[in-house]
Enzyme design. Structure first.
Site, PDB file in Angstrom:
ATOM      1  N   GLY A 138     -38.825  10.957  71.550  1.00  0.00           N
ATOM      2  CA  GLY A 138     -37.734  11.011  70.301  1.00  0.00           C
ATOM      3  C   GLY A 138     -36.531  11.850  70.950  1.00  0.00           C
ATOM      4  CB  CYS A 139     -34.134  14.451  69.304  1.00  0.00           C
ATOM      5  SG  CYS A 139     -33.674  13.473  67.817  1.00  0.00           S
ATOM      6  CB  VAL A 140     -37.550  16.322  72.961  1.00  0.00           C
ATOM      7  CG1 VAL A 140     -38.642  15.513  73.449  1.00  0.00           C
ATOM      8  CG2 VAL A 140     -37.374  17.916  73.802  1.00  0.00           C
TER       9      VAL A 140
END
Length: 357
Positions: A138-140
């Site tokens: 995801g965003c990481v």
């Protein structure tokens, strides 16, 4: 150490003001029985002014299931990724067949063969290129992908590696199934791609990049926090992905990410006040405020992240690379400064990347 020698960020051609997106979502049933006012409050609170979408707004209503949305993802993701890869290689002044490793990240669609495989022949990558497609971070994943590129180059100090991030968040929005998490997502997330070219410390390009332009990656840290798995991620249904956004996310960031970053910096004889360039994932206003408060930063420290959020929204894994590109292209004098990339994602997890110019 490894050195970043080229960063290129791209956006789809369809740009819309936040109000236009809200209008289209209401027409598709995103507000449900709660009324337009609730959706408008989420959109106003996001601080996002405009976003770039993979498709023209009028085409989203025709996406009648996961198959149609994913077909649109594969087409747009391949085109945007090609533009990002070619642009980053041009900025690095390196040829595609110099690349030994491509790490690609996405969490907004599925492509098999993966996106970088689809690009290999058309972009001129070596048929022996190593490929590591990553799904689920995801965003990481932008920061995590840069960390994995660094790991490879530490073991291959004369090598060339690429990180390629593409996220088409708009294709995961489910306006016909309104929920609070869905309305938050519909207000925050946008579409975009970015690529980074990095080289090992013994590669000639590591020595020729101008001071202040090509940051060195010094160290990285990954962290999973216990008992937080349900805070962020996807639920997979017959119609595709349904977003999970726990209400405790900002508090979790405040409790954990600041102390984690302080400890990481201390291991390199640094404090937050020493960091001259903050590249923080713009997960949303509450997330940015939690990072700022947890590190006791002045408001201006995260200004690049706030600007990116307003201009293009949250691009998931690609956001930190867009912010890095903005900083590199901006007027800020960076030579001699440390920088810190901070990102959070499902798990719940954080990734930290220490840079120096």
């Amino acid at each position: 150490m490894s050195r970043i020698v080229g960063v290129h960020a791209v956006l789809p051609p369809h740009r819309y003001e936040q109000r236009d997106i809200a209008d289209a979502l209401v027409a598709m049933g995103a507000a449900g029985g709660q009324g337009r006012g609730v959706l408008d409050r989420f959109h106003a609170a996001s601080t996002v002014k405009c976003r770039y979408l993979a498709l023209p707004l009028e085409q989203y209503a025709a996406l009648d299931g996961f198959g149609a949305a994913n077909a649109a993802y594969v087409d747009a993701a391949t085109r945007l990724s090609e533009e990002a890869l070619r642009g980053a290689l041009a900025r690095a002044d390196l040829a595609a067949d110099d690349v030994e490793l491509v790490v690609s990240t996405s969490v907004t669609g599925l492509a098999v063969p993966s996106v970088e495989a689809r690009l290999a022949a058309r972009c001129g990558l070596s048929p022996h290129v190593r490929r590591v497609p990553i799904f689920g971070l995801g965003c990481v994943a932008g920061a995590a992908g840069l960390a994995r590129v660094h790991d490879y180059l530490e073991g291959h100090p004369a090598g060339v590696a690429v990180l390629l991030c593409v996220e088409l968040c708009s294709l995961t929005v489910r306006p016909g199934e309104p929920s609070a998490a869905g309305m938050v997502a519909s207000a925050l997330f946008g579409d975009g791609a970015a690529a980074v070219v990095a080289v090992g410390r013994d590669h000639p390009a590591a020595r020729t990049a101008p001071p202040g332009q090509g940051p060195w990656t010094v160290a990285t840290r990954s962290r999973l926090y216990p008992d937080t798995e349900g805070l962020l991620g996807w639920e997979t249904t017959d119609r595709g992905f349904r977003i999970v956004l726990g209400p405790d996310l900002p508090d979790t960031v405040l409790r954990h990410v600041g102390p984690e970053a302080r400890d990481f910096l201390a291991g390199h004889d640094l404090k937050p006040v020493d960091v001259g360039g903050w590249i923080c994932h713009p997960g949303g206003p509450k997330m940015l405020e939690a990072v700022r408060a947890g590190l006791d930063l002045p408001a201006r420290a995260l200004e690049p992240s706030w600007r990116s959020l307003a201009k293009v929204g949250n691009l998931s894994s690609a956001s930190v690379l867009h912010i890095l590109r903005d900083i590199l292209d901006g007027p800020l004098p960076l030579a001699g400064m440390p920088g810190l990339m901070v990102s959070m994602g499902p798990g719940f997890s954080s990734e930290l990347v220490l840079l120096t110019w």
